[in-house]
Design a protein around this motif. Sequence first.
Motif, PDB file in Angstrom:
ATOM      1  N   ALA A 136      36.591 -21.842  13.763  1.00  0.00           N
ATOM      2  CA  ALA A 136      35.835 -21.214  12.678  1.00  0.00           C
ATOM      3  C   ALA A 136      34.392 -21.693  12.602  1.00  0.00           C
ATOM      4  CB  ALA A 136      36.526 -21.485  11.339  1.00  0.00           C
ATOM      5  N   ASP A 171      41.492 -22.525   8.503  1.00  0.00           N
ATOM      6  CA  ASP A 171      40.144 -22.398   9.067  1.00  0.00           C
ATOM      7  C   ASP A 171      39.133 -23.242   8.305  1.00  0.00           C
ATOM      8  OD1 ASP A 171      40.369 -19.981  11.165  1.00  0.00           O
ATOM      9  OD2 ASP A 171      41.701 -19.607   9.466  1.00  0.00           O
ATOM     10  N   GLY A 228      28.671 -16.192   6.829  1.00  0.00           N
ATOM     11  CA  GLY A 228      29.061 -15.875   8.195  1.00  0.00           C
ATOM     12  C   GLY A 228      29.895 -14.626   8.339  1.00  0.00           C
ATOM     13  N   LEU A 229      30.259 -13.995   7.234  1.00  0.00           N
ATOM     14  CA  LEU A 229      31.050 -12.771   7.317  1.00  0.00           C
ATOM     15  C   LEU A 229      30.203 -11.615   7.855  1.00  0.00           C
ATOM     16  CD1 LEU A 229      32.967 -12.871   3.914  1.00  0.00           C
ATOM     17  CD2 LEU A 229      33.869 -13.419   6.186  1.00  0.00           C
ATOM     18  N   PRO A 230      30.779 -10.712   8.610  1.00  0.00           N
ATOM     19  CA  PRO A 230      30.035  -9.531   9.052  1.00  0.00           C
ATOM     20  C   PRO A 230      29.816  -8.574   7.889  1.00  0.00           C
ATOM     21  CG  PRO A 230      32.332  -9.362   9.719  1.00  0.00           C
ATOM     22  CD  PRO A 230      32.154 -10.739   9.147  1.00  0.00           C
ATOM     23  N   ASP A 281      39.690  -9.278   6.245  1.00  0.00           N
ATOM     24  CA  ASP A 281      38.964 -10.017   7.275  1.00  0.00           C
ATOM     25  C   ASP A 281      38.976 -11.523   7.039  1.00  0.00           C
ATOM     26  OD1 ASP A 281      37.895  -7.739   8.839  1.00  0.00           O
ATOM     27  OD2 ASP A 281      36.931  -7.244   6.931  1.00  0.00           O
ATOM     28  N   GLU A 334      31.709 -21.505  14.602  1.00  0.00           N
ATOM     29  CA  GLU A 334      30.621 -20.601  14.968  1.00  0.00           C
ATOM     30  C   GLU A 334      30.447 -19.459  13.971  1.00  0.00           C
ATOM     31  OE1 GLU A 334      28.315 -21.113  17.202  1.00  0.00           O
ATOM     32  OE2 GLU A 334      29.319 -23.033  17.555  1.00  0.00           O
ATOM     33  N   ARG A 335      31.480 -19.156  13.192  1.00  0.00           N
ATOM     34  CA  ARG A 335      31.353 -18.091  12.198  1.00  0.00           C
ATOM     35  C   ARG A 335      30.947 -18.649  10.833  1.00  0.00           C
ATOM     36  NH1 ARG A 335      37.043 -15.261  11.724  1.00  0.00           N
ATOM     37  NH2 ARG A 335      37.215 -15.780  13.917  1.00  0.00           N
ATOM     38  N   THR A 336      30.616 -19.932  10.779  1.00  0.00           N
ATOM     39  CA  THR A 336      30.206 -20.589   9.537  1.00  0.00           C
ATOM     40  C   THR A 336      28.705 -20.879   9.649  1.00  0.00           C
ATOM     41  OG1 THR A 336      32.396 -21.637   9.475  1.00  0.00           O
ATOM     42  CG2 THR A 336      30.738 -22.468   7.953  1.00  0.00           C
TER      43      THR A 336
END
Length: 349
Positions: free
Chosen positions: A209, A184, A87-89, A134, A211-213
């Motif tokens: 956290a 998180d 999920g990291l950009p 980040d 939605e970013r997983t």
Amino acid sequence: MRDAFGAEFEVPRGYLNTPSIGIPPGAVADAVAAGVDRWRRGADTPDDFDEAVALSRQGYADLVGVPVERVAVGTAVSQLLAPVAAGLPDGAKVLVAGGEFTSTTFPFAAQAHRDVTVTEVELAALPSALPHHDVAAVSVVQSADGTRVDLDALREARERSGVPVALDVTQAAGWTPLRLDWADWVVAAGYKWLLSPRGAAWIAVHPRALERTVPVVAGWYAGEVPLQTVYDMPLRLAKGARRLDLSPVWLAHLGAAVALPYLASLDPAAVHAHCAGLADTLLTALGLPARGSAIVALDADAEKLAAAGVIASTRAGKTRLGFHLYNTVADVEQVLDALGCDRRARPRG
């Protein structure tokens, strides 16, 4: 056989290798053995294991101090951190501690093809370095030597900077009190201090956290009602953390369903005092400073200890010892005897 904290443990004398493999209470081993017997006779169906998974999920939530709806089940720390890393950009900067266990770091390092970078710093410097990254991933208790991260400082840095934090509590949950609802992600494997069979692991995901997983290992068990998501498209996942569930290792959860609620029922302060107290007793007898950790790492002859019946492990060039519920001062004495420690420096009692 040893009686400790209301349970029976068939633990060998001198067993100080819990940081590698925990010894289950008899009731945990019996639950797994009964499951094997039912398996032998074809006596179970998949949904017969739902209760065990629910009990282990609740037990983990209680141990790390989060609502149960935040908890997903899996098999290993690296597998559960993979959705976090995915999920990291692109180009994200990841902060980790030097010497960290690789199940915590490799999922992030494997994203290098997306220009994700992983920076190692000294454990004590991690909170102050957080704002320049980040995400951070760190073990609450370091596997190699039992050093503890400063959770208060890390929480303050997280709140001040807004940078998300992933905590690995594999070497902490089960012997030290934890209240980690601020983090998180909180992940752990169950086969060490949580006294469960290998193959059961958990991750708690804060709502902010989720939605970013990215559920990169999504399968049928990640559906809202798993038996209704075994066939056909489209993708339909559970709304909460259960979208990260991996199909459970049934026998592992049969054991964890007994082990984790048992551990969660104990007085955490008493457990910590016992486990860390034994480790500090050993350190003090050796003329070393107490550290408040159940894990110690010694510059000691591992072969000499093994010859004396001490069961330990070698990590990062040192002999690593761990003290859990079933250990006693007799185990401390056994180490001191093996090392030829002056009896006048021995613990009393």
